[in-house]
Design a protein around this motif. Structure first.
Motif, mmCIF file in Angstrom:
data_model
loop_
_atom_site.group_PDB
_atom_site.id
_atom_site.type_symbol
_atom_site.label_atom_id
_atom_site.label_comp_id
_atom_site.label_asym_id
_atom_site.label_seq_id
_atom_site.Cartn_x
_atom_site.Cartn_y
_atom_site.Cartn_z
ATOM 1 N N UNK A 237 0.871 -1.168 0.000
ATOM 2 C CA UNK A 237 0.000 0.000 0.000
ATOM 3 C C UNK A 237 0.912 1.223 0.000
ATOM 4 N N UNK A 238 1.188 1.731 -1.196
ATOM 5 C CA UNK A 238 2.148 2.824 -1.294
ATOM 6 C C UNK A 238 3.528 2.346 -0.896
ATOM 7 N N UNK A 239 4.114 3.012 0.098
ATOM 8 C CA UNK A 239 5.450 2.642 0.563
ATOM 9 C C UNK A 239 5.421 1.545 1.618
ATOM 10 N N UNK A 240 4.241 1.135 2.025
ATOM 11 C CA UNK A 240 4.102 0.139 3.098
ATOM 12 C C UNK A 240 3.941 -1.256 2.498
ATOM 13 N N UNK A 241 4.793 -2.179 2.932
ATOM 14 C CA UNK A 241 4.678 -3.577 2.518
ATOM 15 C C UNK A 241 3.847 -4.318 3.556
ATOM 16 N N UNK A 242 2.630 -4.699 3.164
ATOM 17 C CA UNK A 242 1.732 -5.391 4.096
ATOM 18 C C UNK A 242 1.982 -6.894 4.100
ATOM 19 N N UNK A 243 2.233 -7.458 2.921
ATOM 20 C CA UNK A 243 2.510 -8.885 2.795
ATOM 21 C C UNK A 243 3.735 -9.062 1.918
ATOM 22 N N UNK A 244 4.665 -9.882 2.393
ATOM 23 C CA UNK A 244 5.968 -10.005 1.724
ATOM 24 C C UNK A 244 6.301 -11.484 1.504
ATOM 25 N N UNK B 40 -4.040 -9.258 -4.408
ATOM 26 C CA UNK B 40 -2.593 -9.252 -4.164
ATOM 27 C C UNK B 40 -1.845 -8.691 -5.370
ATOM 28 N N UNK B 41 -0.674 -8.114 -5.111
ATOM 29 C CA UNK B 41 0.180 -7.638 -6.194
ATOM 30 C C UNK B 41 0.880 -8.798 -6.885
ATOM 31 N N UNK B 42 1.076 -9.861 -6.124
ATOM 32 C CA UNK B 42 1.787 -11.035 -6.655
ATOM 33 C C UNK B 42 1.382 -12.243 -5.824
ATOM 34 N N UNK B 43 1.413 -13.418 -6.432
ATOM 35 C CA UNK B 43 1.113 -14.642 -5.709
ATOM 36 C C UNK B 43 -0.115 -15.347 -6.260
ATOM 37 N N UNK C 244 5.881 -8.559 10.026
ATOM 38 C CA UNK C 244 6.260 -7.750 8.868
ATOM 39 C C UNK C 244 5.821 -8.388 7.551
ATOM 40 N N UNK C 245 4.629 -8.950 7.543
ATOM 41 C CA UNK C 245 4.076 -9.519 6.318
ATOM 42 C C UNK C 245 4.607 -10.872 5.930
ATOM 43 N N UNK C 246 5.398 -11.492 6.812
ATOM 44 C CA UNK C 246 5.978 -12.798 6.515
ATOM 45 C C UNK C 246 5.587 -13.822 7.576
ATOM 46 N N UNK C 247 5.672 -15.093 7.200
ATOM 47 C CA UNK C 247 5.496 -16.174 8.163
ATOM 48 C C UNK C 247 6.829 -16.405 8.866
ATOM 49 N N UNK C 248 6.810 -16.354 10.203
ATOM 50 C CA UNK C 248 8.043 -16.595 10.960
ATOM 51 C C UNK C 248 7.990 -17.894 11.743
ATOM 52 N N UNK C 249 6.790 -18.474 11.861
ATOM 53 C CA UNK C 249 6.667 -19.767 12.548
ATOM 54 C C UNK C 249 5.344 -20.403 12.178
ATOM 55 N N UNK C 250 5.337 -21.726 12.182
ATOM 56 C CA UNK C 250 4.126 -22.498 11.911
ATOM 57 C C UNK C 250 4.213 -23.739 12.780
ATOM 58 N N UNK C 251 3.417 -23.792 13.858
ATOM 59 C CA UNK C 251 3.594 -24.839 14.855
ATOM 60 C C UNK C 251 2.273 -25.514 15.193
#
Length: 254
Positions: free
Chosen positions: A24-31, A66-69, A227-234
């Protein structure tokens, strides 16, 4: 590095969000976010405020593009997903604002936009109320007077009504955004029971929640975002609220 303990991919996922990017503009919501859920599973998505949880939910429901994916449902890619197409594909959502009409009664909200009619032009209120009573009974939802406006119901009753409406759609994939927000202990317990009921029906349930202890009380698996990323899946059976909280804190520190 993403921590991944789960083995649910041994079952064919009913919904997959693959390498999702959204700015969203300069903000990365999902990476480059990835998510999957299988039938009869309750998946919780947790993370700090602004980590992208709600944006991911809206992408999965076709509200945000989404912009990509890629979004894959039942093994089929869904291109340019919109809310109507998502519903047709079997994906529904109960948002935090519930989207109930406060002036309509329970039946009016359950059948909103899909009213039962006779002689094409007249609404069959009697049939709608009878079916609403039956649905609420099946879900063990107690609303003493279903003819009162939704705006006069308690928070827990409104949340239960929103879930009942989603159940009436009979979609195999359901998102819930903070389903017990601002509720007391008793009302929250009823909502968690409803989520368990959905799981028993074989529905894939995805909840967004800040309450880790409730998450571990009801969910099978937890995906942690930062920060828009998955860091854990448990798996909940192999982790603790304290461990998941550490993942959230580490993501906040980056």
């Amino acid at each position: 590095m993403t921590v991944c303990y789960n083995n649910s991919m041994s079952i064919q996922p009913i919904l997959q969000l693959q390498n999702i990017h959204k700015r969203f503009g300069a903000v990365t919501a999902l990476d480059g976010m990835n998510l999957h859920v299988v039938p009869g599973e309750i998946l919780a998505i947790v993370g700090d405020n602004g980590c992208g949880k709600s944006t991911l939910m809206k992408v999965g429901c076709g509200v945000i593009q989404p912009d990509q994916g890629h979004i894959v449902c039942n093994g089929k890619p869904l291109q340019g997903l919109q809310p109507k197409e998502a519903l047709k594909a079997g994906i529904s959502a109960v948002y935090q604002d519930l989207a109930l009409d406060p002036m309509r009664d329970c039946a009016g909200n359950i059948f909103l936009g899909k009213e039962i009619t006779y002689f094409p032009f007249f609404i069959d209120h009697k049939s709608m109320r009878r079916k609403t009573e039956q649905l609420l009974h099946e879900l063990s939802i107690h609303i003493p007077d279903i003819t009162q406006p939704a705006g006069s119901l308690s928070g827990g009753q409104r949340q239960s009504l929103a879930i009942a409406r989603a159940m009436h759609e009979k979609t195999p994939i359901m998102f819930f955004d903070e389903p017990t927000s601002a509720m007391g202990v008793r009302e929250s317990a009823k909502i968690l029971d409803l989520l368990r009921h959905l799981r028993e029906e074989g529905i894939a349930v995805i909840i967004i929640s800040h309450n880790l202890f409730q998450v571990f009380d009801v969910a099978d698996r937890v995906t942690v975002m930062a920060a828009g990323k998955k860091v854990a899946d448990v798996l909940c059976s192999e982790s603790t609220p304290e461990e998941v909280n550490q993942f959230i804190l580490r993501g906040r520190a980056k």
